[in-house]
Structure formats: structure tokens, C-alpha cells
Design a protein around this motif. Sequence first.
Motif, mmCIF file in Angstrom:
data_model
loop_
_atom_site.group_PDB
_atom_site.id
_atom_site.type_symbol
_atom_site.label_atom_id
_atom_site.label_comp_id
_atom_site.label_asym_id
_atom_site.label_seq_id
_atom_site.Cartn_x
_atom_site.Cartn_y
_atom_site.Cartn_z
ATOM 1 N N GLY A 186 -39.694 20.308 22.692
ATOM 2 C CA GLY A 186 -40.797 19.710 21.965
ATOM 3 C C GLY A 186 -40.826 20.119 20.512
ATOM 4 O O GLY A 186 -41.089 19.311 19.638
ATOM 5 N N SER A 239 -48.730 14.764 19.176
ATOM 6 C CA SER A 239 -48.885 15.362 20.493
ATOM 7 C C SER A 239 -47.662 14.989 21.313
ATOM 8 O O SER A 239 -47.099 13.903 21.173
ATOM 9 C CB SER A 239 -50.177 14.892 21.168
ATOM 10 O OG SER A 239 -50.167 13.501 21.357
ATOM 11 N N LEU A 240 -47.247 15.937 22.126
ATOM 12 C CA LEU A 240 -46.099 15.737 23.012
ATOM 13 C C LEU A 240 -46.487 16.379 24.326
ATOM 14 O O LEU A 240 -46.597 17.606 24.415
ATOM 15 C CB LEU A 240 -44.848 16.388 22.421
ATOM 16 C CG LEU A 240 -43.538 16.167 23.163
ATOM 17 C CD1 LEU A 240 -43.214 14.686 23.283
ATOM 18 C CD2 LEU A 240 -42.403 16.876 22.449
ATOM 19 N N PRO A 277 -41.977 10.167 25.354
ATOM 20 C CA PRO A 277 -41.262 11.160 26.156
ATOM 21 C C PRO A 277 -39.754 10.954 26.056
ATOM 22 O O PRO A 277 -39.294 9.859 25.723
ATOM 23 C CB PRO A 277 -41.754 10.893 27.577
ATOM 24 C CG PRO A 277 -42.220 9.479 27.557
ATOM 25 C CD PRO A 277 -42.682 9.194 26.157
ATOM 26 N N ALA A 323 -49.075 10.266 19.607
ATOM 27 C CA ALA A 323 -48.298 10.772 20.742
ATOM 28 C C ALA A 323 -46.840 10.363 20.585
ATOM 29 O O ALA A 323 -46.533 9.180 20.406
ATOM 30 C CB ALA A 323 -48.861 10.220 22.046
ATOM 31 N N LEU A 324 -45.957 11.361 20.628
ATOM 32 C CA LEU A 324 -44.530 11.061 20.575
ATOM 33 C C LEU A 324 -44.076 10.549 21.929
ATOM 34 O O LEU A 324 -44.581 10.981 22.966
ATOM 35 C CB LEU A 324 -43.735 12.322 20.204
ATOM 36 C CG LEU A 324 -43.939 12.854 18.791
ATOM 37 C CD1 LEU A 324 -43.112 14.122 18.581
ATOM 38 C CD2 LEU A 324 -43.584 11.815 17.748
ATOM 39 N N ARG A 333 -38.191 18.142 18.575
ATOM 40 C CA ARG A 333 -38.578 16.740 18.410
ATOM 41 C C ARG A 333 -39.707 16.607 17.391
ATOM 42 O O ARG A 333 -39.709 15.701 16.561
ATOM 43 C CB ARG A 333 -38.995 16.148 19.753
ATOM 44 C CG ARG A 333 -37.783 16.053 20.674
ATOM 45 C CD ARG A 333 -38.047 15.387 21.978
ATOM 46 N NE ARG A 333 -38.655 14.093 21.788
ATOM 47 C CZ ARG A 333 -39.628 13.630 22.563
ATOM 48 N NH1 ARG A 333 -40.086 14.343 23.547
ATOM 49 N NH2 ARG A 333 -40.140 12.447 22.350
ATOM 50 N N THR A 334 -40.662 17.532 17.445
ATOM 51 C CA THR A 334 -41.757 17.509 16.489
ATOM 52 C C THR A 334 -41.241 17.736 15.076
ATOM 53 O O THR A 334 -41.601 17.008 14.147
ATOM 54 C CB THR A 334 -42.811 18.582 16.853
ATOM 55 O OG1 THR A 334 -43.345 18.264 18.144
ATOM 56 C CG2 THR A 334 -43.916 18.654 15.839
#
Length: 189
Positions: A76, A111-112, A58, A55-56, A79-80
Motif C-alpha cells: 500500500g 485510501s487503500l 485494489p 479510494a485507490l 502504491r500510495t
Amino acid sequence: MAGLRGRGPARGGDGGDTVSADEVAAWFTARVPEGWFTGPPRVTVDRDEITVVGALPPGDPHPGDPATGPAPPSGGAGRTRRFREETRDARIELARDAEHQFGRKVSWGVSLGAATELFTTLSVPVMTRLRQPERQVLDTLVDSGVARSRSEALAWCVRLVGENADEWLARLREAMEKVEQIRAEGPGI
């Protein structure tokens, strides 16, 4: 996570003892660099592949340089993509070590929020024998344009069952874990 047996991963490819999925998860948790994810990665193991999804955190991890101003807003996908590019070399090195250790290919993802994106995954052929009524199901999916081939139709059916039977499959996996625990506690032969 169910234990691995049968064609389970051999340690270092020596064909010896198999290793549990929990051990694979602990191996990755100990080696994934701090700050990559908000917690330990979710590790899924099957006969062919280890998938590591973290999990990235927030918010934007790059707030910007005071000299140049704030960083541009990033969704998202941005960022991914940035995580994927910035960690590529380290992920490849970890994957190589794990592939040597556990005898399986390694795939990565993040996952974000509610969204999960897998970077690389295996597509493994699976041989099956189907009787005419089962083949007719696949052919209907192909003929209607839902799938391009019987292979794609079968994959579609498996995904559909997986999505609609999550609770049942989770209970089945828990039962398999208990069987593995009891088997491990049994007398050595």
C-alpha cells in the motif's frame, strides 16, 4: 456535508455568495481525472480547508511490461507513493483552481482498503480560553509526557473526542444540514 455559511468560501474570492459543501464535492468529482480513484472522491470542507480523499483501486495498477516481466510487488505504501508522485502536477493545478474558486486551501489524500493517508493538510491555530480545571487537564497530559505542550494536549483531546463521539457528531452534522436546507427554502430577505 454541511453547507458553508458565515466565513464560507466566497466564489472566486469576491466576498459574495457562499457555496455548499455539496457544490465543492461536485466541482472536484467533475474535474478529477478518470481512473485516479474507484469512485467519486470524498470531499470534506471546513472554514479553512478542503480535503479531497479518493479510494485507490485494489491490485497493482502497473502489471508490468511483457518484455521485462511482471512489476515488483508493491504494498500500500508503494502504491500510495507512486500515485502521489504521478499525479502531483495535476493535483497542484486542480488545487490552485479550487483555491481561487472557493477561497480555501486544498489538501489531498488516498485510501487503500481501511488505511487512509493524507498528503498535505493545514495545521491551523485555534484560540481558546480555558478555566483552571480545563488547563489542569492539559497540564496533566503535558506533565505525564502524553503531550509536549498545551497545544498538543488540546489537539490530542479533540482527536479523542472525535474518535469516541463519531456517531453523535454525525447526527449533529445531519441536523445542521437540515437547518441549512430549511434556511435556504425560507423567504428571501
